[in-house]
Design a protein around this motif. Structure first.
Motif, PDB file in Angstrom:
ATOM      1  N   LYS A  42       0.861  -1.183   0.000  1.00 22.66           N
ATOM      2  CA  LYS A  42       0.000   0.000   0.000  1.00 22.66           C
ATOM      3  C   LYS A  42       0.895   1.229   0.000  1.00 22.66           C
ATOM      4  CE  LYS A  42      -3.709   2.455   0.079  1.00 22.66           C
ATOM      5  NZ  LYS A  42      -4.638   2.447  -1.071  1.00 22.66           N
ATOM      6  N   ARG A  43       0.658   2.110  -0.972  1.00 18.76           N
ATOM      7  CA  ARG A  43       1.489   3.310  -1.091  1.00 18.76           C
ATOM      8  C   ARG A  43       0.668   4.562  -0.807  1.00 18.76           C
ATOM      9  NH1 ARG A  43       6.218   4.623  -3.921  1.00 18.76           N
ATOM     10  NH2 ARG A  43       6.244   2.569  -4.924  1.00 18.76           N
ATOM     11  N   TYR A  44       1.186   5.371   0.089  1.00 20.67           N
ATOM     12  CA  TYR A  44       0.660   6.709   0.340  1.00 20.67           C
ATOM     13  C   TYR A  44       1.740   7.715  -0.036  1.00 20.67           C
ATOM     14  CZ  TYR A  44      -3.056   4.470   3.102  1.00 20.67           C
ATOM     15  OH  TYR A  44      -4.115   3.706   3.517  1.00 20.67           O
ATOM     16  N   SER A  45       1.405   8.989  -0.003  1.00 20.27           N
ATOM     17  CA  SER A  45       2.389  10.011  -0.382  1.00 20.27           C
ATOM     18  C   SER A  45       3.600  10.023   0.553  1.00 20.27           C
ATOM     19  CB  SER A  45       1.731  11.394  -0.387  1.00 20.27           C
ATOM     20  OG  SER A  45       1.196  11.701   0.887  1.00 20.27           O
ATOM     21  N   SER A  46       3.379   9.710   1.839  1.00 22.05           N
ATOM     22  CA  SER A  46       4.477   9.795   2.801  1.00 22.05           C
ATOM     23  C   SER A  46       4.786   8.456   3.482  1.00 22.05           C
ATOM     24  CB  SER A  46       4.150  10.839   3.875  1.00 22.05           C
ATOM     25  OG  SER A  46       2.934  10.504   4.529  1.00 22.05           O
ATOM     26  N   PHE A  47       4.162   7.382   3.011  1.00 24.15           N
ATOM     27  CA  PHE A  47       4.377   6.079   3.646  1.00 24.15           C
ATOM     28  C   PHE A  47       4.085   4.968   2.646  1.00 24.15           C
ATOM     29  CE2 PHE A  47       2.627   2.345   5.845  1.00 24.15           C
ATOM     30  CZ  PHE A  47       3.708   2.024   6.643  1.00 24.15           C
ATOM     31  N   GLU A  48       4.831   3.869   2.806  1.00 21.98           N
ATOM     32  CA  GLU A  48       4.602   2.726   1.922  1.00 21.98           C
ATOM     33  C   GLU A  48       4.680   1.423   2.709  1.00 21.98           C
ATOM     34  OE1 GLU A  48       6.401   0.675  -2.156  1.00 21.98           O
ATOM     35  OE2 GLU A  48       7.361   2.459  -1.282  1.00 21.98           O
ATOM     36  N   LEU A  49       3.682   0.588   2.504  1.00 22.53           N
ATOM     37  CA  LEU A  49       3.683  -0.774   3.042  1.00 22.53           C
ATOM     38  C   LEU A  49       4.372  -1.649   2.002  1.00 22.53           C
ATOM     39  CD1 LEU A  49       2.370  -1.762   5.717  1.00 22.53           C
ATOM     40  CD2 LEU A  49       0.474  -2.627   4.332  1.00 22.53           C
ATOM     41  N   LYS A  50       5.470  -2.303   2.387  1.00 22.57           N
ATOM     42  CA  LYS A  50       6.350  -2.948   1.423  1.00 22.57           C
ATOM     43  C   LYS A  50       6.338  -4.468   1.556  1.00 22.57           C
ATOM     44  CE  LYS A  50       9.129   1.061   2.441  1.00 22.57           C
ATOM     45  NZ  LYS A  50      10.177   1.521   3.368  1.00 22.57           N
ATOM     46  N   GLY A  58       3.474   4.526  13.472  1.00 13.83           N
ATOM     47  CA  GLY A  58       3.702   4.841  12.066  1.00 13.83           C
ATOM     48  C   GLY A  58       4.423   3.754  11.301  1.00 13.83           C
ATOM     49  N   ALA A  59       4.635   2.584  11.929  1.00 19.87           N
ATOM     50  CA  ALA A  59       5.382   1.505  11.266  1.00 19.87           C
ATOM     51  C   ALA A  59       4.551   0.789  10.216  1.00 19.87           C
ATOM     52  CB  ALA A  59       5.889   0.500  12.294  1.00 19.87           C
ATOM     53  N   GLY A  60       3.202   0.855  10.345  1.00 16.80           N
ATOM     54  CA  GLY A  60       2.339   0.197   9.364  1.00 16.80           C
ATOM     55  C   GLY A  60       1.431  -0.864   9.935  1.00 16.80           C
ATOM     56  N   LYS A  61       1.328  -0.946  11.254  1.00 13.96           N
ATOM     57  CA  LYS A  61       0.509  -1.996  11.872  1.00 13.96           C
ATOM     58  C   LYS A  61      -0.966  -1.845  11.489  1.00 13.96           C
ATOM     59  CE  LYS A  61       1.693  -1.052  16.121  1.00 13.96           C
ATOM     60  NZ  LYS A  61       2.574   0.100  15.827  1.00 13.96           N
TER      61      LYS A  61
END
Length: 283
Positions: free
Chosen positions: A11-19, A38-41
């Motif tokens: 999942k990609r956001y402008s300031s964060f990406e789930l990789k 903010g880690a993606g949990k």
């Protein structure tokens, strides 16, 4: 039986990406999902439940593709994302009546038992409940339709130590049959040390590890020593804290040698999180 499998979730956001998030959970276990803010949990949990549309990856529940069998899968999943903040002026019994209609296997006897265990009054309204009581009510709703998989975001947040201990005991009771599993994210890592079988650790949108709790703890050591000893191990440390008497740092167990003179001990899950978070800081 494998109840949950996540493969390469993105999942990609402008300031964060789930990789490429990947992990799995067998029946009969509790898995803690940890990582800094903010880690993606929460993003991971919402993507795997279809609450946020992922940009890629696969989610399987109970051996079926979740996105192709969403309604059927959700009949077997209990979900709680914190307290109940909807219909704040409506009595709990009315909210329950609405929620229960969505589940074929809703069990009012089980629901009543949780309401009694949590000391919740159905005549109350969400606006009259404390934060901890809202969480308890949300959990009562999540656990009253014979779910095979509980997915919980910060289920012990806002609860006092006695209530948290009771909830952790309940979690362990739920998995005793070997048919149900629980995945829950939390910042209260001491709760996981009491009840979790597996730990999945996420950092900056990427899974660092997903393994048995005891295996994770055994793979690291908290080392302590003098300033002079720090120079001998510094290059091998995940990160360290220095103080007037020397240093404390985290190292992978495999990187310790028989010639090291530092003191080494098992870390807590909190230690592992803290020192991993520190490794990205500027010296």
């Amino acid at each position: 039986m494998e109840l949950l499998r996540i493969d390469n979730l993105k999942k990609r956001y402008s300031s964060f990406e789930l990789k490429d998030v990947s992990f799995s959970l067998e029946a009969g276990y509790i898995m803690g999902f940890i990582g800094p803010n903010g880690a993606g949990k929460t993003t991971t949990l919402k993507c795997m439940l279809g609450l946020v549309k992922p940009d890629g990856g696969e989610v399987q529940m109970f051996g079926h593709d979740f996105f192709r069998n969403e309604l059927a899968c959700k009949q077997l999943v209990g979900v709680s994302f914190g307290g109940v903040d909807y219909y704040t002026k409506t009595q709990l019994r009315t909210i329950t009546d609405v929620v229960s209609r969505f589940y074929k296997n809703w069990d009012n006897t089980v629901y009543k038992s949780y309401m009694q265990r949590f000391n919740l009054d159905e005549d109350k309204r969400p606006s009259e409940l404390s934060g901890g009581m809202k969480i308890k009510y949300s959990l009562a709703l999540a656990m009253s339709h014979h779910a095979k998989l509980l997915i919980l975001d910060e289920p012990t947040g806002g609860l006092d130590p006695v209530a948290r201990d009771d909830l952790l005991t309940l979690f362990q009771e739920l998995i005793e049959s070997g048919e149900m599993s629980i995945l829950f994210s939390t910042h209260i890592t001491s709760d996981l040390e009491k009840c979790a079988d597996f730990i999945t650790y996420i950092e900056n949108g990427r899974i660092i590890t997903s393994c048995e709790k005891d295996e994770l703890i055994a793979s690291y050591r908290l080392v302590k020593g003098t300033a002079a000893q720090l120079s001998d191990v510094k290059a091998r440390l995940i990160s360290e804290k220095t103080h007037a008497f020397g240093f404390t740092g985290l190292i992978q167990t495999k990187d310790l040698t028989d010639s090291d003179t530092v003191t080494a001990e098992a870390p807590s899950l909190e230690d592992i999180m803290i020192y991993h978070a520190k490794k990205g800081e500027s010296p």
